[in-house]
Design a protein around this motif. Structure first.
Motif, short mmCIF file in Angstrom:
data_model
loop_
_atom_site.label_atom_id
_atom_site.label_comp_id
_atom_site.label_asym_id
_atom_site.label_seq_id
_atom_site.Cartn_x
_atom_site.Cartn_y
_atom_site.Cartn_z
N SER A 170 0.83 -1.20 0.00
CA SER A 170 0.00 0.00 0.00
C SER A 170 0.86 1.25 0.00
N PHE A 171 0.38 2.27 -0.70
CA PHE A 171 1.07 3.55 -0.83
C PHE A 171 2.48 3.37 -1.41
N ASN A 172 2.60 2.40 -2.33
CA ASN A 172 3.85 2.15 -3.08
C ASN A 172 5.04 1.85 -2.17
N ARG A 173 4.78 1.18 -1.05
CA ARG A 173 5.86 0.77 -0.18
C ARG A 173 6.49 -0.52 -0.70
N LYS A 174 7.78 -0.68 -0.47
CA LYS A 174 8.47 -1.89 -0.87
C LYS A 174 8.04 -3.05 0.01
N LYS A 175 7.81 -4.19 -0.64
CA LYS A 175 7.52 -5.42 0.08
C LYS A 175 8.65 -6.40 -0.17
N TYR A 176 9.01 -7.13 0.87
CA TYR A 176 10.13 -8.05 0.79
C TYR A 176 9.63 -9.48 1.01
N TYR A 177 10.34 -10.41 0.39
CA TYR A 177 9.98 -11.81 0.52
C TYR A 177 10.66 -12.42 1.75
N ASP A 178 9.90 -13.15 2.50
CA ASP A 178 10.43 -13.86 3.67
C ASP A 178 10.49 -15.34 3.33
N TRP A 179 11.71 -15.82 3.05
CA TRP A 179 11.91 -17.22 2.68
C TRP A 179 12.68 -17.96 3.77
N SER A 180 12.66 -17.45 4.98
CA SER A 180 13.47 -18.03 6.05
C SER A 180 12.99 -19.43 6.45
N ASN A 181 11.77 -19.80 6.09
CA ASN A 181 11.25 -21.11 6.45
C ASN A 181 11.59 -22.19 5.42
N PHE A 182 12.34 -21.83 4.38
CA PHE A 182 12.66 -22.77 3.31
C PHE A 182 14.17 -22.75 3.05
N ASN A 183 14.64 -23.80 2.39
CA ASN A 183 16.08 -23.88 2.10
C ASN A 183 16.39 -24.15 0.64
N SER A 184 15.36 -24.25 -0.23
CA SER A 184 15.61 -24.56 -1.63
C SER A 184 14.60 -23.84 -2.52
N LEU A 185 15.06 -23.52 -3.73
CA LEU A 185 14.20 -22.99 -4.77
C LEU A 185 13.73 -24.15 -5.64
N TYR A 186 12.46 -24.20 -5.96
CA TYR A 186 11.88 -25.34 -6.66
C TYR A 186 11.17 -24.84 -7.92
N LEU A 187 11.54 -25.40 -9.09
CA LEU A 187 11.00 -24.95 -10.37
C LEU A 187 10.58 -26.14 -11.21
N ARG A 188 9.60 -25.93 -12.05
CA ARG A 188 9.21 -26.89 -13.08
C ARG A 188 9.36 -26.20 -14.42
N VAL A 189 10.34 -26.64 -15.20
CA VAL A 189 10.69 -25.96 -16.44
C VAL A 189 10.85 -26.98 -17.56
N ARG A 190 10.92 -26.46 -18.77
CA ARG A 190 11.24 -27.25 -19.96
C ARG A 190 12.09 -26.38 -20.88
N GLY A 191 13.36 -26.72 -21.02
CA GLY A 191 14.28 -25.90 -21.80
C GLY A 191 14.75 -26.59 -23.06
N ASP A 192 15.73 -25.97 -23.69
CA ASP A 192 16.27 -26.48 -24.95
C ASP A 192 17.70 -26.99 -24.79
N GLY A 193 18.13 -27.24 -23.55
CA GLY A 193 19.46 -27.74 -23.31
C GLY A 193 20.50 -26.68 -23.02
N ARG A 194 20.12 -25.42 -23.07
CA ARG A 194 21.08 -24.34 -22.81
C ARG A 194 21.07 -23.97 -21.33
N PRO A 195 22.22 -23.55 -20.80
CA PRO A 195 22.29 -23.19 -19.37
C PRO A 195 21.75 -21.79 -19.12
N TRP A 196 21.18 -21.63 -17.94
CA TRP A 196 20.65 -20.35 -17.50
C TRP A 196 21.25 -19.99 -16.15
N MET A 197 21.19 -18.73 -15.84
CA MET A 197 21.64 -18.25 -14.53
C MET A 197 20.42 -17.76 -13.76
#
Length: 300
Positions: A170-197
């Motif tokens: 609200s009122f254009n305030r910055k919001k931050y993510y709280d990920w302290s309860n987790f230890n890994s990033l989890y994704l479901r993707v389909r690529g073409d064999g090239r590496p990403w960062m």
């Protein structure tokens, strides 16, 4: 500059609207070249047709409507804060093992992300984003071109990226993510064999840390099948302006640092690329006990 202001004040005292237009048209180059107006623009950016203050909308009715919207958002944020972390009860927050941050099912979901390429510095790489087949996932595609712009300053080129928009409260305030309860990033993707960062952008306290970035590689298999990728946060390493830092430390997972998440391709291979993303989430892997994967040096 002082002479220009005196002439404009004199014209306003006589009350002639026509004289205002004549003076502004004759003194326009003088005002544009003054310190109050900067004519600099980034390479590849379109020149602005209007000054920033000329694009402002001073509608009183829209202002009242915007105020009501922000107050309702503030009320909802207050209710979520009183309910518990993230708007959930404390017991549910402590037992939470997975959380979906972003999923792509509509154009509104795509609008939460921004794409960019080296065209901002005069390069020739192109990147696009759209919904996948049957509105299932986001399709990030384009063409990578490592040709360096002939401006005499740029030394490297050839990158495309996708980055989430910073969350705004609200009122254009910055919001931050709280990920302290987790230890890994989890994704479901389909690529073409090239590496990403995979990049995590932070909001540091000191200005000299504004280019700090936590990154790790994501390797896609290619082919017709989706793959689920788990990246522990302990694997992310610190870099600044493209250089890996000697003084490494784990990325802080509290709610005072995270701003955005991004994906970048820049493997120096010219040609087309594509990456489909179904969802991006968090995982609390109880079997992963590593705190930090890299050696930390003690300062003398």
């Amino acid at each position: 500059m002082a002479l220009a202001v005196m002439l404009l004040n004199a014209a306003s005292c006589h009350g002639g609207c026509f004289r205002h237009k004549v003076l502004l048209s004759s003194l326009g180059p003088l005002l544009n070249n003054s310190k109050l107006y900067s004519s600099y623009r980034r390479p590849g950016a379109e020149p602005e047709k209007k000054l920033s203050w000329q694009n402002a909308d001073f509608s009183f009715k829209k202002g009242i409507g915007h105020l009501k919207t922000q107050l309702s958002l503030l009320m909802k944020e207050t209710q979520d804060y009183l309910k518990g972390p993230g708007g959930h009860p404390l017991s549910q927050h402590l037992l939470e093992q997975t959380r979906v941050l972003w999923q792509f099912r509509s154009q509104e979901d795509l609008n939460k992300w921004v794409i960019s390429s080296d065209m901002e510095i005069g390069g020739k790489s192109k990147v696009y984003i759209k919904l996948g087949r049957n509105n299932q996932g986001a399709l990030l595609y384009g063409t990578l071109n490592t040709e360096v712009p002939r401006d005499g300053e740029t030394k490297y080129s050839g990158y495309c990226s996708m980055r989430s928009r910073p969350a705004v409260g609200s009122f254009n305030r910055k919001k931050y993510y709280d990920w302290s309860n987790f230890n890994s990033l989890y994704l479901r993707v389909r690529g073409d064999g090239r590496p990403w960062m995979v990049n995590i952008y932070t909001d540091p306290y000191f200005s000299h840390q504004k280019d700090d970035l936590y990154s790790y590689f994501m390797f896609t298999r290619g082919g017709p099948y989706w793959e689920e990728i788990k990246i522990p946060f302990s694997k992310f390493f610190l870099s600044s302006r493209g250089r890996v830092q000697d003084n490494q430390h784990p990325v802080s997972l509290d709610k005072a640092s995270f701003l955005t998440l991004g994906f970048t391709i820049g493997d120096n291979v010219d040609g087309p690329f594509q990456l489909e993303i179904d969802f991006i989430g968090l995982l609390n892997d109880r079997a992963h006990r590593e705190k930090f994967a890299y050696e930390a040096y003690d300062k003398n």
